[in-house]
Motif scaffolding. Structure first.
Motif, PDB file in Angstrom:
ATOM      1  N   GLU A  73       0.819  -1.211   0.000  1.00 49.90           N
ATOM      2  CA  GLU A  73       0.000   0.000   0.000  1.00 49.90           C
ATOM      3  C   GLU A  73       0.852   1.259   0.000  1.00 49.90           C
ATOM      4  OE1 GLU A  73      -4.095   1.677   2.005  1.00 49.90           O
ATOM      5  OE2 GLU A  73      -2.831   0.321   3.192  1.00 49.90           O
ATOM      6  N   MET A  74       2.088   1.179   0.538  1.00 51.70           N
ATOM      7  CA  MET A  74       2.935   2.357   0.552  1.00 51.70           C
ATOM      8  C   MET A  74       3.299   2.803  -0.866  1.00 51.70           C
ATOM      9  SD  MET A  74       5.474   1.879   3.848  1.00 51.70           S
ATOM     10  CE  MET A  74       6.420   3.354   3.429  1.00 51.70           C
ATOM     11  N   VAL A  75       3.447   1.855  -1.788  1.00 46.83           N
ATOM     12  CA  VAL A  75       3.693   2.211  -3.193  1.00 46.83           C
ATOM     13  C   VAL A  75       2.493   2.975  -3.744  1.00 46.83           C
ATOM     14  CG1 VAL A  75       4.031   1.316  -5.524  1.00 46.83           C
ATOM     15  CG2 VAL A  75       5.273   0.295  -3.618  1.00 46.83           C
ATOM     16  N   MET A  76       1.295   2.479  -3.461  1.00 47.58           N
ATOM     17  CA  MET A  76       0.082   3.143  -3.940  1.00 47.58           C
ATOM     18  C   MET A  76      -0.020   4.557  -3.384  1.00 47.58           C
ATOM     19  SD  MET A  76      -2.798   0.191  -3.637  1.00 47.58           S
ATOM     20  CE  MET A  76      -2.380  -1.548  -3.734  1.00 47.58           C
ATOM     21  N   GLU A  77       0.224   4.703  -2.100  1.00 42.48           N
ATOM     22  CA  GLU A  77       0.102   6.019  -1.476  1.00 42.48           C
ATOM     23  C   GLU A  77       1.130   6.997  -2.043  1.00 42.48           C
ATOM     24  OE1 GLU A  77       0.528   5.029   2.620  1.00 42.48           O
ATOM     25  OE2 GLU A  77      -1.599   4.506   2.887  1.00 42.48           O
ATOM     26  N   ALA A  78       2.359   6.519  -2.258  1.00 44.82           N
ATOM     27  CA  ALA A  78       3.411   7.382  -2.798  1.00 44.82           C
ATOM     28  C   ALA A  78       3.081   7.803  -4.224  1.00 44.82           C
ATOM     29  CB  ALA A  78       4.757   6.667  -2.751  1.00 44.82           C
ATOM     30  N   CYS A  79       2.635   6.858  -5.051  1.00 36.72           N
ATOM     31  CA  CYS A  79       2.299   7.192  -6.440  1.00 36.72           C
ATOM     32  C   CYS A  79       1.086   8.113  -6.508  1.00 36.72           C
ATOM     33  CB  CYS A  79       2.052   5.914  -7.241  1.00 36.72           C
ATOM     34  SG  CYS A  79       3.546   4.943  -7.543  1.00 36.72           S
ATOM     35  N   ASN A  80       0.128   7.896  -5.635  1.00 39.26           N
ATOM     36  CA  ASN A  80      -1.043   8.769  -5.607  1.00 39.26           C
ATOM     37  C   ASN A  80      -0.641  10.212  -5.332  1.00 39.26           C
ATOM     38  OD1 ASN A  80      -3.998   9.393  -5.328  1.00 39.26           O
ATOM     39  ND2 ASN A  80      -3.356   9.843  -3.219  1.00 39.26           N
ATOM     40  N   GLU A  81       0.338  10.392  -4.430  1.00 43.47           N
ATOM     41  CA  GLU A  81       0.750  11.742  -4.063  1.00 43.47           C
ATOM     42  C   GLU A  81       1.699  12.368  -5.082  1.00 43.47           C
ATOM     43  OE1 GLU A  81       2.813  14.212  -0.345  1.00 43.47           O
ATOM     44  OE2 GLU A  81       2.337  12.067  -0.124  1.00 43.47           O
ATOM     45  N   PHE A  82       2.642  11.583  -5.592  1.00 42.52           N
ATOM     46  CA  PHE A  82       3.720  12.175  -6.381  1.00 42.52           C
ATOM     47  C   PHE A  82       3.684  11.841  -7.872  1.00 42.52           C
ATOM     48  CE2 PHE A  82       5.458  11.877  -2.036  1.00 42.52           C
ATOM     49  CZ  PHE A  82       5.774  13.216  -1.836  1.00 42.52           C
TER      50      PHE A  82
END
Length: 283
Positions: free
Chosen positions: A240-249
């Protein structure tokens, strides 16, 4: 304390076998002249057709340089003698070496050393920056080493599963890096994501699509953008950390689909979980 370590490397292929004294004169004397430092021999060893020499500057002028020289003798009459030279210094070589006017660092060292190895086949490598938090040297999927021009590190963290970085680059826009391997850049939509989708040949209209992995959200986003999109797309990714990072950046890559409030809709569903376990439960 140094902020990084720089390593500079030169290789020579020779038709002759230089002696220990020749190696010292050909390599150490130019470095002494360029740096203004004096070097002392720390270690030497000769075994099975190889000579190894290591030198350290005396640091009397605050210039800390370590040099390793290795000579690999010819394996046969038609072969070359190989000489590898590795110079290492904290911080930047630019602050240690007095560059020749009109030349950059690499050309200054090349000019000083190459003349001492006549009729050679040299290979010069740019100074490699080491011991820094976010290395610009990344592995490709076919195990090539590529240096990327980072302009800014936007995100760097380690999840339960992998190291995750998102950086701004000169050539490719924002780039997702997983465990020091290039993963996906903003400019990869046509050459990479659309190739995975087999466009324009594949017709997804009315179909149900399952994405195993795909945490960057690119496949989900591109499928939903089709003129004739699938009936439903399910994506399962464990991190999920990959998803959250891509969503933001990287919103231009993933669109709105990685937002926590938009991971399920009439035509899509995103599951945080183990794709293998998901498949096993489906069978």
């Amino acid at each position: 304390m140094p902020q990084l370590v720089n390593t500079f490397m030169i290789d020579y292929q020779l038709d002759y076998e230089p002696s220990e004294d020749q190696l010292t004169k050909s390599v150490i004397e130019p470095f002494e002249r360029l740096s203004g430092a004096k070097f002392e021999l720390l270690f030497k060893n000769e075994v099975q057709g190889r000579i190894t020499l290591s030198f350290q500057s005396d640091n009397s002028n605050g210039k800390d340089i370590f040099i390793l020289i290795r000579r690999y003798d010819k394996a046969g009459a038609s072969e070359k003698t190989l000489v590898s030279i590795t110079a290492e210094a904290p911080d930047y070589f630019d602050d240690i070496i007095d560059k020749t006017p009109g030349m950059d660092l690499e050309d200054t060292i090349k000019d000083a050393l190459d003349k001492n190895f006549p009729d050679s086949e040299p290979t010069h490598y740019p100074a490699i920056k080491r011991c820094i938090p976010d290395s610009p040297y990344l592995r490709t999927c076919d195990d090539r080493l590529v240096e990327y021009g980072f302009t800014k590190v936007l995100y760097s963290a380690r999840s339960e599963y992998q190291k995750i970085q998102i950086v701004d680059t000169v050539d490719f826009g924002r780039l997702l890096i997983l465990d020091d391997m290039t993963n996906l850049a903003e400019t990869d939509t046509l050459p990479y994501t659309h190739t995975l989708m087999n466009l324009p040949k594949e017709n997804y209209e009315g179909k149900e699509v399952l994405i195993l992995g795909g945490g960057d959200g690119a496949l989900m986003n591109e499928l939903q953008k089709l003129d004739k999109p699938p009936k439903f797309v399910t994506m399962i990714d464990i991190d999920e950390m990959v998803m959250e990072a891509c969503n933001e950046f990287m919103p231009t890559v993933c669109g709105p689909y990685l937002r926590k409030d938009n991971r399920e809709g009439p035509t899509h569903k995103i599951i945080v979980g183990d794709a293998v376990a998901f498949l096993e439960n489906c069978l």
